[in-house]
Design a protein around this motif. Structure first.
Motif, mmCIF file in Angstrom:
data_model
loop_
_atom_site.group_PDB
_atom_site.id
_atom_site.type_symbol
_atom_site.label_atom_id
_atom_site.label_comp_id
_atom_site.label_asym_id
_atom_site.label_seq_id
_atom_site.Cartn_x
_atom_site.Cartn_y
_atom_site.Cartn_z
ATOM 1 N N SER A 61 -5.000 17.318 -50.880
ATOM 2 C CA SER A 61 -4.505 16.170 -50.113
ATOM 3 C C SER A 61 -4.611 14.845 -50.855
ATOM 4 C CB SER A 61 -5.275 16.058 -48.799
ATOM 5 O OG SER A 61 -5.074 17.197 -48.015
ATOM 6 N N LEU A 62 -5.652 14.670 -51.674
ATOM 7 C CA LEU A 62 -5.933 13.360 -52.245
ATOM 8 C C LEU A 62 -5.514 13.179 -53.703
ATOM 9 C CD1 LEU A 62 -9.438 12.779 -50.639
ATOM 10 C CD2 LEU A 62 -7.254 11.756 -49.959
ATOM 11 N N ASP A 63 -5.279 14.273 -54.437
ATOM 12 C CA ASP A 63 -4.873 14.122 -55.831
ATOM 13 C C ASP A 63 -3.519 13.412 -55.894
ATOM 14 O OD1 ASP A 63 -5.138 14.400 -58.627
ATOM 15 O OD2 ASP A 63 -3.828 16.166 -58.593
ATOM 16 N N GLU A 64 -3.456 12.365 -56.699
ATOM 17 C CA GLU A 64 -2.278 11.512 -56.888
ATOM 18 C C GLU A 64 -1.916 10.694 -55.644
ATOM 19 O OE1 GLU A 64 0.991 13.401 -58.845
ATOM 20 O OE2 GLU A 64 -0.305 14.350 -60.318
ATOM 21 N N ALA A 65 -2.850 10.569 -54.700
ATOM 22 C CA ALA A 65 -2.626 9.721 -53.522
ATOM 23 C C ALA A 65 -2.871 8.258 -53.901
ATOM 24 C CB ALA A 65 -3.564 10.130 -52.391
ATOM 25 N N GLU A 66 -2.168 7.364 -53.258
ATOM 26 C CA GLU A 66 -2.346 5.927 -53.454
ATOM 27 C C GLU A 66 -3.466 5.467 -52.522
ATOM 28 O OE1 GLU A 66 -1.242 2.080 -54.909
ATOM 29 O OE2 GLU A 66 -0.352 3.994 -55.483
ATOM 30 N N TRP A 67 -4.504 4.806 -53.084
ATOM 31 C CA TRP A 67 -5.612 4.315 -52.266
ATOM 32 C C TRP A 67 -6.180 3.056 -52.907
ATOM 33 C CZ3 TRP A 67 -11.318 5.568 -52.293
ATOM 34 C CH2 TRP A 67 -11.934 5.172 -51.103
ATOM 35 N N MET A 68 -6.237 2.004 -52.149
ATOM 36 C CA MET A 68 -6.766 0.713 -52.602
ATOM 37 C C MET A 68 -6.054 0.232 -53.863
ATOM 38 S SD MET A 68 -10.826 1.068 -51.766
ATOM 39 C CE MET A 68 -11.197 -0.592 -51.206
ATOM 40 N N GLY A 69 -4.733 0.440 -53.899
ATOM 41 C CA GLY A 69 -3.929 -0.045 -55.006
ATOM 42 C C GLY A 69 -3.972 0.802 -56.263
ATOM 43 N N ARG A 70 -4.593 1.968 -56.205
ATOM 44 C CA ARG A 70 -4.699 2.847 -57.374
ATOM 45 C C ARG A 70 -4.219 4.248 -57.026
ATOM 46 N NH1 ARG A 70 -8.796 0.324 -60.757
ATOM 47 N NH2 ARG A 70 -7.935 1.469 -62.500
ATOM 48 N N THR A 71 -3.722 4.976 -58.015
ATOM 49 C CA THR A 71 -3.339 6.377 -57.837
ATOM 50 C C THR A 71 -4.528 7.237 -58.239
ATOM 51 O OG1 THR A 71 -1.041 5.863 -58.336
ATOM 52 C CG2 THR A 71 -1.699 8.177 -58.488
ATOM 53 N N LEU A 72 -5.115 7.929 -57.273
ATOM 54 C CA LEU A 72 -6.322 8.711 -57.514
ATOM 55 C C LEU A 72 -6.051 9.955 -58.350
ATOM 56 C CD1 LEU A 72 -7.924 8.715 -53.960
ATOM 57 C CD2 LEU A 72 -8.423 7.178 -55.866
ATOM 58 N N ARG A 73 -7.039 10.333 -59.126
ATOM 59 C CA ARG A 73 -7.076 11.636 -59.787
ATOM 60 C C ARG A 73 -8.232 12.390 -59.160
ATOM 61 N NH1 ARG A 73 -8.288 11.764 -65.392
ATOM 62 N NH2 ARG A 73 -7.791 13.949 -65.139
ATOM 63 N N VAL A 74 -7.918 13.478 -58.478
ATOM 64 C CA VAL A 74 -8.953 14.234 -57.764
ATOM 65 C C VAL A 74 -8.851 15.687 -58.201
ATOM 66 C CG1 VAL A 74 -9.871 14.859 -55.502
ATOM 67 C CG2 VAL A 74 -8.708 12.668 -55.794
ATOM 68 N N ASN A 75 -9.970 16.232 -58.717
ATOM 69 C CA ASN A 75 -9.996 17.633 -59.095
ATOM 70 C C ASN A 75 -11.418 18.170 -59.072
ATOM 71 O OD1 ASN A 75 -11.063 16.785 -61.673
ATOM 72 N ND2 ASN A 75 -8.987 16.316 -62.289
ATOM 73 N N LYS A 76 -11.533 19.459 -59.301
ATOM 74 C CA LYS A 76 -12.841 20.101 -59.321
ATOM 75 C C LYS A 76 -13.619 19.570 -60.521
ATOM 76 C CE LYS A 76 -14.694 24.723 -58.771
ATOM 77 N NZ LYS A 76 -14.849 24.857 -57.342
ATOM 78 N N ALA A 77 -14.860 19.172 -60.302
ATOM 79 C CA ALA A 77 -15.676 18.634 -61.386
ATOM 80 C C ALA A 77 -16.023 19.740 -62.373
ATOM 81 C CB ALA A 77 -16.949 18.002 -60.821
ATOM 82 N N LYS A 78 -16.003 19.377 -63.651
ATOM 83 C CA LYS A 78 -16.373 20.320 -64.702
ATOM 84 C C LYS A 78 -17.855 20.150 -65.001
ATOM 85 C CE LYS A 78 -11.808 20.169 -66.605
ATOM 86 N NZ LYS A 78 -10.917 19.435 -67.479
ATOM 87 N N PRO A 79 -18.525 21.225 -65.436
ATOM 88 C CA PRO A 79 -19.944 21.094 -65.787
ATOM 89 C C PRO A 79 -20.141 20.078 -66.901
ATOM 90 C CG PRO A 79 -19.273 23.398 -65.743
ATOM 91 C CD PRO A 79 -18.030 22.579 -65.603
ATOM 92 N N ARG A 80 -21.236 19.361 -66.819
ATOM 93 C CA ARG A 80 -21.545 18.337 -67.823
ATOM 94 C C ARG A 80 -21.921 19.014 -69.131
ATOM 95 N NH1 ARG A 80 -25.638 13.342 -66.786
ATOM 96 N NH2 ARG A 80 -25.195 12.268 -68.721
ATOM 97 N N ARG A 81 -21.353 18.514 -70.218
ATOM 98 C CA ARG A 81 -21.671 19.051 -71.538
ATOM 99 C C ARG A 81 -22.948 18.425 -72.050
ATOM 100 N NH1 ARG A 81 -16.341 17.692 -74.569
ATOM 101 N NH2 ARG A 81 -15.784 16.648 -72.678
ATOM 102 N N GLY A 82 -23.726 19.175 -72.815
ATOM 103 C CA GLY A 82 -24.958 18.659 -73.392
ATOM 104 C C GLY A 82 -24.687 17.564 -74.395
ATOM 105 N N ARG A 83 -25.600 16.653 -74.511
ATOM 106 C CA ARG A 83 -25.423 15.521 -75.433
ATOM 107 C C ARG A 83 -25.997 15.830 -76.784
ATOM 108 N NH1 ARG A 83 -26.076 10.009 -72.089
ATOM 109 N NH2 ARG A 83 -24.457 10.474 -70.624
#
Length: 83
Positions: A61-83
């Motif tokens: 529902s929210l990916d590429e939706a317009e909200w507060m003047g911006r086009t959102l990018r919404v997707n499943k979070a990827k695991p954080r890579r080690g530093r």
């Protein structure tokens, strides 16, 4: 189940995100990283939801939706890579 939200307005608050994502299910946690040096929001956030179905519904529902003047990018979070 963690959702990544990118291209956020710098005016968005955790409460704003909580209320928007609550329309799609149970929100467990909202995280909005800030810059270490300036303390300013970084323009993205993570929302933890209760189930995968809720997560999928929010993403669809929210990916590429317009909200507060911006086009959102919404997707499943990827695991954080080690530093």
């Amino acid at each position: 189940m963690t959702v990544y939200i990118g291209n956020l307005s710098f005016d968005v608050t955790e409460e704003d995100l909580n209320s928007v994502f609550a329309e799609y299910g149970s929100v467990k946690r909202v995280q909005m990283p800030v810059d270490r040096e300036s303390g300013r929001k970084r323009g993205f956030a993570f929302v933890d939801m209760d189930t995968e179905n809720e997560e999928t519904s929010a993403i669809d529902s929210l990916d590429e939706a317009e909200w507060m003047g911006r086009t959102l990018r919404v997707n499943k979070a990827k695991p954080r890579r080690g530093r």
